[in-house]
Design a protein around this motif. Structure first.
Motif, PDB file in Angstrom:
ATOM      1  N   THR A  40    -109.722  22.218 -10.921  1.00 49.73           N
ATOM      2  CA  THR A  40    -110.309  21.118 -11.618  1.00 49.73           C
ATOM      3  C   THR A  40    -109.053  20.965 -12.864  1.00 49.73           C
ATOM      4  O   THR A  40    -108.796  22.163 -13.458  1.00 49.73           O
ATOM      5  CB  THR A  40    -111.507  21.180 -12.204  1.00 49.73           C
ATOM      6  OG1 THR A  40    -111.648  22.342 -13.031  1.00 49.73           O
ATOM      7  CG2 THR A  40    -112.693  21.016 -11.120  1.00 49.73           C
ATOM      8  N   PRO A  64    -108.896  20.316 -16.650  1.00 53.65           N
ATOM      9  CA  PRO A  64    -109.938  20.191 -17.690  1.00 53.65           C
ATOM     10  C   PRO A  64    -109.740  18.643 -18.600  1.00 53.65           C
ATOM     11  O   PRO A  64    -108.603  18.240 -18.437  1.00 53.65           O
ATOM     12  CB  PRO A  64    -109.297  21.261 -19.039  1.00 53.65           C
ATOM     13  CG  PRO A  64    -108.557  22.040 -18.266  1.00 53.65           C
ATOM     14  CD  PRO A  64    -107.961  21.599 -16.724  1.00 53.65           C
ATOM     15  N   TRP A  98    -109.685  17.524 -21.435  1.00 53.78           N
ATOM     16  CA  TRP A  98    -108.720  17.298 -22.350  1.00 53.78           C
ATOM     17  C   TRP A  98    -107.592  16.875 -21.923  1.00 53.78           C
ATOM     18  O   TRP A  98    -106.469  16.278 -22.335  1.00 53.78           O
ATOM     19  CB  TRP A  98    -108.630  18.268 -23.359  1.00 53.78           C
ATOM     20  CG  TRP A  98    -108.301  19.710 -22.954  1.00 53.78           C
ATOM     21  CD1 TRP A  98    -109.180  20.622 -22.830  1.00 53.78           C
ATOM     22  CD2 TRP A  98    -106.851  20.310 -23.005  1.00 53.78           C
ATOM     23  NE1 TRP A  98    -108.340  21.657 -22.115  1.00 53.78           N
ATOM     24  CE2 TRP A  98    -107.206  21.510 -22.158  1.00 53.78           C
ATOM     25  CE3 TRP A  98    -105.709  19.772 -23.001  1.00 53.78           C
ATOM     26  CZ2 TRP A  98    -106.014  22.247 -21.768  1.00 53.78           C
ATOM     27  CZ3 TRP A  98    -104.495  20.438 -22.799  1.00 53.78           C
ATOM     28  CH2 TRP A  98    -104.810  22.024 -22.255  1.00 53.78           C
ATOM     29  N   ARG A  99    -107.056  17.732 -20.766  1.00 56.13           N
ATOM     30  CA  ARG A  99    -105.663  17.683 -20.219  1.00 56.13           C
ATOM     31  C   ARG A  99    -105.489  16.582 -19.596  1.00 56.13           C
ATOM     32  O   ARG A  99    -104.357  15.794 -19.398  1.00 56.13           O
ATOM     33  CB  ARG A  99    -105.689  18.889 -19.204  1.00 56.13           C
ATOM     34  CG  ARG A  99    -104.076  19.117 -18.902  1.00 56.13           C
ATOM     35  CD  ARG A  99    -103.875  20.551 -18.322  1.00 56.13           C
ATOM     36  NE  ARG A  99    -102.531  20.407 -17.535  1.00 56.13           N
ATOM     37  CZ  ARG A  99    -101.810  21.561 -17.167  1.00 56.13           C
ATOM     38  NH1 ARG A  99    -102.338  22.844 -17.406  1.00 56.13           N
ATOM     39  NH2 ARG A  99    -100.822  21.388 -16.351  1.00 56.13           N
TER      40      ARG A  99
END
Ligand SMILES: CC(C)=CCC/C(C)=C/CC/C(C)=C/CC/C(C)=C/[C@@H]1[C@@H](COP(=O)(O)OP(=O)(O)O)[C@]1(C)CC/C=C(\C)CC/C=C(\C)CCC=C(C)C
Length: 581
Positions: A563, A565, A567-568
């Motif tokens: 997965t 993240p 924020w990324r």
């Protein structure tokens, strides 16, 4: 102090407006800019007479040395600037909060609305009428309640009007689309106002105010003023967006794309009585959005940057592809899966090949469960070509072969390539069909674009396979070519038993290398995609390729699935959108 009012802008409103512009700019469309300009113009025009009256009748006063000195109808220029910047700030917050939401899914006819929405809308209308009358009454009394009366009598008729236009949609939307863009700037401006009142930048005269404070020096009327004025902005934007949603949802009524439509056309869309909304289509759009949101985080986030009608068609296309894939994957036996492929092929047969009289709806109802009807009925077949659809369904046959024969279907790399081209190059082609259909631009190099899209589809499919080795093994599938397994001293059975370990990592890296090679080959062509879809398409591809980057870095795994993240993901979307805005 000198020029205090101007300093309030320098310290508080301009930096916030600058920050929001920086954050929201990559996602701003021509339509958004038009909306903001429209709202700012209305806000300034509607506030000038009211504000001028307040100043001339002494409800508000400014110390002479606190303002620059220039004024219009007795209103200091700083105050005029406040109308502009507050509307601008609230509009940007609204646009930011609403990008993830596909508004068309919240359109309803009166009959289709839940009871609480019907009652809530009527109650809201009653409240705004009552507050207008109450405001008028307070103004006539001409006592300490005058300022409150002036606020209510000025704003509530407009709130009543915008609520009557879109109250049903306002109630149906998530709070993050309505309450948040009203309350976030309101609370910020409450603090700015409190500070300004404390420092005497402006003053409300004692004779015309209640004398109660929400906190500190913030008079209740001021708190109500900022709340109500932000409600005016958000309700106004929602009325505008409802028109855009009607326009985007019903292409048969409005053939032109909303990104290019003149204001008159949007007004016509707004005037369509809700009784004329095609609820079957709206419910189908709702189901497609839910399917996309549940099944693919990457494409769901990326979908928010596409212009309205392209977004709807891509979401409907995704929903169809996912449904077809799931029908086959969830079949109990290989025979049942093959039967689904047969029936799914009958669908384009009935749309593209059969005589015009053939009833597609009847074919769908007779062959598929109710949960599949909307995805099949709403597939935008007038926009996409049939060959990639048949090819995609043919690709799903490979998935069934895993269960049908002892010999795995992906023996060599060329089998993998053929599989990927069937299930993913086709998606690239279909996505381009959607963009080409909706663009107003004349597209040169269509052939080069289709060929790059096919290549990109393979790149994404390789990333998908590299990510899902463990997930696929659980359902008895190994897409890594048998010839690669042999090179690593492995067999299909060994992967099915333990789909992890150093050899798997080597093959995963090998596959990702091929994915990135194909990505690099096809990425430059994306700059030739028509402008309506270029930035958003790049965002969609980049957010998916980010999964590959995380994997290549040996990134996180949750239940066997890598997965990215949150924020990324958001960072990739923002950066890509900025570069391509
Ligand atoms: C923004 C938006 C809504 C896009 C929709 C794109 C779309 C229609 C995708 C179809 C997805 C699907 C269910 C296909 C069935 C076959 C399959 C499983 C393919 C794999 C997709 C992964 O989907 P999934 O639901 O499993 O998602 P998660 O991994 O769980 O997040 C594939 C990996 C194929 C995806 C391939 C593409 C989207 C094509 C890429 C090419 C372009 C966009 C064209 C680029 C243009 C040029 C000129 C290079």
């Amino acid at each position: 102090m000198f020029f205090d009012y101007a300093l309030v802008h320098v310290k508080f409103t301009i930096p916030l407006a600058g920050l929001l512009t920086f954050l929201v700019k990559p996602f701003l469309t021509y339509l958004d800019a038009t909306k903001i300009l429209f709202l700012v113009t209305i806000a300034v025009a509607a506030t000038i007479p009211w504000d001028s009256y307040l100043i001339r009748t002494g409800v508000w006063t400014y110390p002479e040395d606190g303002v620059l000195g220039s004024s219009l109808f007795s209103i200091p220029v700083e105050e005029l600037f406040f109308f502009v910047i507050q509307t601008y700030i609230t509009s940007l917050v609204y646009i930011f909060c609403n990008k993830p939401v596909l508004l068309a899914q919240y359109l309803t006819t009166r009959e289709a609305r839940p009871e609480w929405i019907r009652q809530g809308k009527a109650f809201g209308q009653f409240l705004f009428v009552a507050f207008t009358a109450f405001g008028g009454f307070l103004v006539i009394q001409n006592d300490q309640r005058t300022y409150l009366g002036l606020i209510l009598a000025w704003a509530c008729p407009v709130l009543w009007m915008t609520w009557s236009l879109s109250g049903d949609m306002i109630l149906a939307l998530p709070w993050t689309s309505t309450v948040l863009p009203i309350m976030a700037p309101t609370i910020y401006l409450w603090f700015v106002d409190e500070l300004s009142l404390r420092q005497g930048v402006w003053t409300i005269e004692d004779d015309t105010k209640l004398g109660s404070q929400l906190f500190g020096k913030l008079d209740l009327e001021e708190a109500i003023f900022f709340l109500i004025s932000n409600m005016l902005v958000v309700f106004g934007l929602l009325a505008f967006d409802k028109a855009t949603a009607v326009h985007d949802a019903f292409p048969e009524l409005f053939p032109q794309p909303s990104s290019s439509v003149p204001m008159m056309s949007l007004l016509r869309a707004r005037a369509v009585p809700s009784a004329h909304y095609d609820m079957e289509r709206i419910i189908g759009i709702q189901e497609s959005v839910a399917r996309l949101q549940k099944k693919s985080r990457s494409f769901y986030i990326a979908s928010s940057v596409f212009p309205g009608r392209v977004r709807i068609d891509l979401t409907l296309l995704y929903s169809y592809c996912r449904l077809a894939d799931d029908l086959i994957d969830n079949a109990e036996t290989p025979e049942e899966a093959l039967d689904w492929i047969f029936k799914l092929k009958g669908h384009p047969d009935s749309v593209y090949c059969a005589p015009k009289a053939a009833n597609v709806g009847h074919f769908i109802r007779a062959n598929f469960p109710p949960s599949a009807h909307s995805a099949l009925n709403l597939l935008p077949t007038h926009v996409i070509s049939s060959e990639p659809l048949y090819e995609l369904l043919e690709g799903f046959r490979t998935d069934v072969e895993f269960k049908m024969s002892d010999r795995p279907p992906i023996q060599e790399e060329e089998h993998l390539e053929l599989y990927a081209s069937r299930v993913a190059s086709t998606i690239g082609e279909l996505c381009l069909d959607v963009i080409f259909y909706h663009t107003l631009q004349k597209v040169e190099n269509k052939r080069a674009l289709y060929s790059a899209a096919k290549e990109m589809g393979i790149a994404l499919q390789y990333v998908n396979i590299a990510r899902d080795v463990a997930v696929d093994a659980k359902i008895g599938r190994v897409y890594l070519p048998v010839s690669w397994l042999e090179e690593e001293g492995m067999t299909t059975e060994m992967v099915l038993e333990k789909p992890s370990g150093p050899q798997i990592d080597v093959m995963r890296r090998r596959l990702l290398g091929k994915a990135f090679q194909r990505y690099r080959n096809s990425r430059p062509a994306m700059d030739m995609i028509p402008k309506e879809g270029r930035g958003p398409m790049i965002v969609a591809v980049e957010s998916y390729m980010e999964i590959g980057r995380v994997l290549a870095e040996g990134g996180l795994r949750v239940e066997g699935k890598a997965t990215v993240p949150a924020w990324r993901r958001i960072g990739v979307v923002w950066k890509t959108a900025l570069r391509n805005s």
